[in-house]
Design an enzyme around this catalytic site. Structure first.
Site, mmCIF file in Angstrom:
data_model
loop_
_atom_site.group_PDB
_atom_site.id
_atom_site.type_symbol
_atom_site.label_atom_id
_atom_site.label_comp_id
_atom_site.label_asym_id
_atom_site.label_seq_id
_atom_site.Cartn_x
_atom_site.Cartn_y
_atom_site.Cartn_z
ATOM 1 N N HIS A 51 -2.240 -2.383 -9.899
ATOM 2 C CA HIS A 51 -3.228 -1.802 -9.000
ATOM 3 C C HIS A 51 -4.474 -2.659 -9.038
ATOM 4 O O HIS A 51 -4.837 -3.187 -10.083
ATOM 5 C CB HIS A 51 -3.577 -0.372 -9.440
ATOM 6 N N HIS A 95 0.883 -1.187 0.000
ATOM 7 C CA HIS A 95 0.000 0.000 0.000
ATOM 8 C C HIS A 95 0.915 1.230 0.000
ATOM 9 O O HIS A 95 1.747 1.390 -0.897
ATOM 10 C CB HIS A 95 -0.916 -0.119 1.226
ATOM 11 N N ASP A 111 2.786 5.380 -6.763
ATOM 12 C CA ASP A 111 4.036 5.287 -6.010
ATOM 13 C C ASP A 111 5.280 5.189 -6.876
ATOM 14 O O ASP A 111 6.399 5.239 -6.360
ATOM 15 C CB ASP A 111 3.988 4.066 -5.072
HETATM 16 N N1 CMC Z 1 4.997 -6.885 -10.416
HETATM 17 C C1 CMC Z 1 4.871 -8.084 -11.027
HETATM 18 N N2 CMC Z 1 3.735 -8.755 -11.161
HETATM 19 C C2 CMC Z 1 2.643 -8.205 -10.643
HETATM 20 C C3 CMC Z 1 2.675 -6.953 -9.996
HETATM 21 C C4 CMC Z 1 3.911 -6.290 -9.896
HETATM 22 N N3 CMC Z 1 4.003 -5.095 -9.286
HETATM 23 N N4 CMC Z 1 1.428 -6.635 -9.569
HETATM 24 C C5 CMC Z 1 0.660 -7.647 -9.934
HETATM 25 N N5 CMC Z 1 1.386 -8.590 -10.587
HETATM 26 C C6 CMC Z 1 0.885 -9.840 -11.194
HETATM 27 C C7 CMC Z 1 0.544 -10.866 -10.122
HETATM 28 O O1 CMC Z 1 1.652 -11.679 -9.818
HETATM 29 C C8 CMC Z 1 -0.569 -11.636 -10.786
HETATM 30 O O2 CMC Z 1 0.004 -12.494 -11.749
HETATM 31 P P1 CMC Z 1 -0.643 -13.954 -12.020
HETATM 32 O O3 CMC Z 1 -1.989 -13.657 -12.629
HETATM 33 O O4 CMC Z 1 0.301 -14.620 -12.952
HETATM 34 O O5 CMC Z 1 -0.742 -14.624 -10.700
HETATM 35 C C9 CMC Z 1 -1.330 -10.554 -11.559
HETATM 36 O O6 CMC Z 1 -0.359 -9.548 -11.841
HETATM 37 C C10 CMC Z 1 -2.501 -9.961 -10.804
HETATM 38 O O7 CMC Z 1 -1.984 -9.432 -9.579
HETATM 39 P P2 CMC Z 1 -2.719 -9.495 -8.184
HETATM 40 O O8 CMC Z 1 -1.690 -9.639 -7.109
HETATM 41 O O9 CMC Z 1 -3.825 -10.493 -8.233
HETATM 42 O O10 CMC Z 1 -3.359 -8.062 -8.126
HETATM 43 P P3 CMC Z 1 -3.964 -7.368 -6.848
HETATM 44 O O11 CMC Z 1 -5.074 -6.529 -7.328
HETATM 45 O O12 CMC Z 1 -4.278 -8.361 -5.793
HETATM 46 O O13 CMC Z 1 -2.751 -6.494 -6.288
HETATM 47 C C11 CMC Z 1 -1.240 -4.744 -5.940
HETATM 48 C C12 CMC Z 1 -2.616 -5.149 -6.501
HETATM 49 C C13 CMC Z 1 -1.121 -3.232 -6.005
HETATM 50 C C14 CMC Z 1 -1.138 -5.190 -4.478
HETATM 51 C C15 CMC Z 1 -0.148 -5.418 -6.799
HETATM 52 O O14 CMC Z 1 -0.233 -4.980 -8.133
HETATM 53 C C16 CMC Z 1 1.248 -5.153 -6.245
HETATM 54 O O15 CMC Z 1 1.697 -5.863 -5.346
HETATM 55 N N6 CMC Z 1 1.969 -4.087 -6.764
HETATM 56 C C17 CMC Z 1 3.259 -3.721 -6.215
HETATM 57 C C18 CMC Z 1 3.096 -2.922 -4.950
HETATM 58 C C19 CMC Z 1 2.620 -1.511 -5.230
HETATM 59 O O16 CMC Z 1 3.119 -0.820 -6.098
HETATM 60 N N7 CMC Z 1 1.651 -1.052 -4.411
HETATM 61 C C20 CMC Z 1 1.106 0.293 -4.499
HETATM 62 C C21 CMC Z 1 -0.301 0.287 -4.960
HETATM 63 S S1 CMC Z 1 -0.894 1.909 -5.433
HETATM 64 C C22 CMC Z 1 -0.916 2.863 -4.019
HETATM 65 C C23 CMC Z 1 -1.705 2.318 -2.908
HETATM 66 O O17 CMC Z 1 -2.792 1.806 -3.045
HETATM 67 O O18 CMC Z 1 -1.190 2.433 -1.791
#
Ligand code: CMC
Length: 447
Positions: A325, A286, A381
């Site tokens: 996201h 987050h 971010d």
């Molecule tokens: N790098 C590589 N792969 C990713 C990433 C990433 N940053 N984000 C998602 N994926 C992949 C994930 O592994 C999954 O792949 P697969 O379908 O093969 O299993 C697919 O994309 C879908 O991801 P998810 O984890 O199901 O998506 P989510 O909606 O649960 O997670 C998230 C959203 C923001 C937690 C995630 O994208 C992430 O961990 N990003 C990196 C951390 C980040 O930048 N966070 C800040 C978010 S914006 C500001 C805020 O809200 O605070």
């Protein structure tokens, strides 16, 4: 969904001139029975599923949705996001217009009151906020209790919870006047607590608020003032910080907003509820992501090493922090604005050497099948850390810079929750798959 709906509504709304019924029919193949369930705003009520049962004594059907991927937990009128096309609006106003024309305090007023203020309303609001920028002197003792290298987010969380012990009137969460007062205090004191945490980590004396300065200007003063009689913030940095504050002010039902609502639903005071939200924000998925992005860029080290790092990301070994996201499946509109602000700051402070690495990560990722298929774009971010670093902030302060403006969004969400007659204490259900009842086994008989 503004009014309570009957459980089953066979004669649901018909659109004029057609036989369309805004209902969905579910057939339970276990019993052959059908149920017609109303649809409002493309949503069915989970409670309407409860009538679906095999035996009259059954509990009834629930919906299972870990991480709330497809569950609306509230009705809100604060922030609107269309993640597919990259739209973000506060109370109907596009984020791009607010970033260009508004100030953080005006935006905070908008979030809290639902409308932009008149000139005198804004003056009053600013006056209330600046009246509450000072914190009790015993906070110095609280700060002294922390180790010299304590993370400022840990200090901020503790300080917010500690504030609840100073303002016991805050317990009166059903009193509109009291709520307003706590809002002024929280928005006013956030920069002061944050700056005190920062100065503590440097072992420098605290700088008291200068209420003649703007909200971001005073924050810069409390952070960076040394021996000058009067601190004058650099207008470019002051403006950049103000825009960053606007961009971070709210983001509908994210993890920390959900936390403030969940914790606030127990009617605890807003200091404790926002301390919990701040803790949620601290996590690397987050608000802690901006700090992680910088660590990642430093670990990559050079533009040449970006392809190797992206390979590791695609193999699932690491994440590309600042990408992806839950809601945005397009470029985060905030990231676009931030990229522009970044160049304004770099023009003044010199280009951040990590920028080239970040741009190369973005270039490769936006062309790569892995990221395209998963709709992974830079989020808010990705570039903020670079700006903060160029402005002179240490990495540990990055999530704090997110938390300061998010306070107004949390408070707007918190009050909306309290005023919503449909809301109750948050209490999800579970599917229990653990052991059935079994008898206690004495320790000497366990294998
Ligand atoms: N790098 C590589 N792969 C990713 C990433 C990433 N940053 N984000 C998602 N994926 C992949 C994930 O592994 C999954 O792949 P697969 O379908 O093969 O299993 C697919 O994309 C879908 O991801 P998810 O984890 O199901 O998506 P989510 O909606 O649960 O997670 C998230 C959203 C923001 C937690 C995630 O994208 C992430 O961990 N990003 C990196 C951390 C980040 O930048 N966070 C800040 C978010 S914006 C500001 C805020 O809200 O605070």
């Amino acid at each position: 969904m503004d009014s309570a709906l009957p459980t089953t509504q066979a004669n649901a709304a018909e659109t004029s001139g057609s036989n369309r019924r805004d209902t969905v029919t579910i057939t339970d193949n276990r019993t052959g029975k059908s149920y017609e369930i109303p649809i409002t705003h493309d949503t069915i009520r989970a409670m309407d599923l409860r009538q679906i049962k095999v035996n009259p004594t059954d509990f009834g059907m629930m919906s299972y949705d870990p991480a709330f991927n497809n569950t609306a937990a509230c009705i809100s009128r604060v922030t609107y996001i269309d993640g597919d096309i990259g739209i973000l609006r506060y109370r109907g106003y596009p984020i791009e217009e607010l970033a260009e024309k508004s100030t953080y305090l005006e935006t905070a007023y908008l979030l809290l009151h639902g409308e932009l203020p008149t000139a005198s309303e804004l003056r009053d609001f600013q006056q209330h906020i600046t009246q509450h920028t000072f914190i009790h002197e015993s906070f110095k003792k609280l700060s002294d209790g922390f180790h010299y290298d304590a993370h400022p987010m840990g200090m901020l969380i503790s300080a917010l919870a500690a504030l609840s012990t100073f303002f016991t009137d805050a317990k009166d969460v059903h009193n509109a006047e009291s709520r307003r007062k706590q809002m002024y205090r929280l928005i006013g004191k956030m920069p002061t607590i944050a700056a005190f945490s920062y100065r503590h980590s440097l072992g420098m004396p605290f700088v008291y608020p200068d209420n003649d300065l703007s909200y971001p200007g005073n924050f810069l003063n409390m952070l960076f003032r040394t021996s000058e009689t009067r601190y004058r913030p650099n207008p470019t940095l002051e403006h950049a910080l103000d825009v960053l504050f606007i961009l971070h002010a709210d983001h509908e039902q994210n993890c920390s907003a959900n936390t403030v609502r969940g914790v606030g639903s127990s009617y605890v005071d807003p200091y404790c509820a926002t301390a919990a939200a701040t803790a949620a924000l601290y996590g690397p998925l987050h608000g802690g992501a901006n700090e992680e992005v910088l660590r990642m860029l430093m670990e990559i080290g050079s533009v040449q090493k970006v392809p190797e790092f992206i390979k590791r990301v695609k193999e699932g070994e690491v994440k590309l922090m600042g990408f992806g996201h839950r809601i945005y499946k397009n470029y985060d509109p905030r990231a676009r604005i931030i990229k522009r602000i970044a160049y304004e700051v770099f023009d003044l402070m010199g280009k951040n050497p990590l920028l080239e690495i970040a741009l190369e990560c973005e270039r490769i990722a936006l062309e790569d099948e892995y990221f395209i298929r998963r709709k992974l774009y830079p989020n808010v971010d990705f570039y903020t850390g670079l700006i903060y670093q160029s402005m002179g902030f240490p990495m540990t302060m990055f999530p704090v810079l997110f938390a300061i403006p998010r306070m107004s969004g949390w408070l707007a969400q918190w009050e909306e929750l309290l005023l919503d007659p449909e809301q109750k204490i948050a209490r999800p259900r579970q599917i229990y798959l653990g052991h059935d009842t079994r008898s206690y086994v004495g320790i000497d008989q366990r294998s």
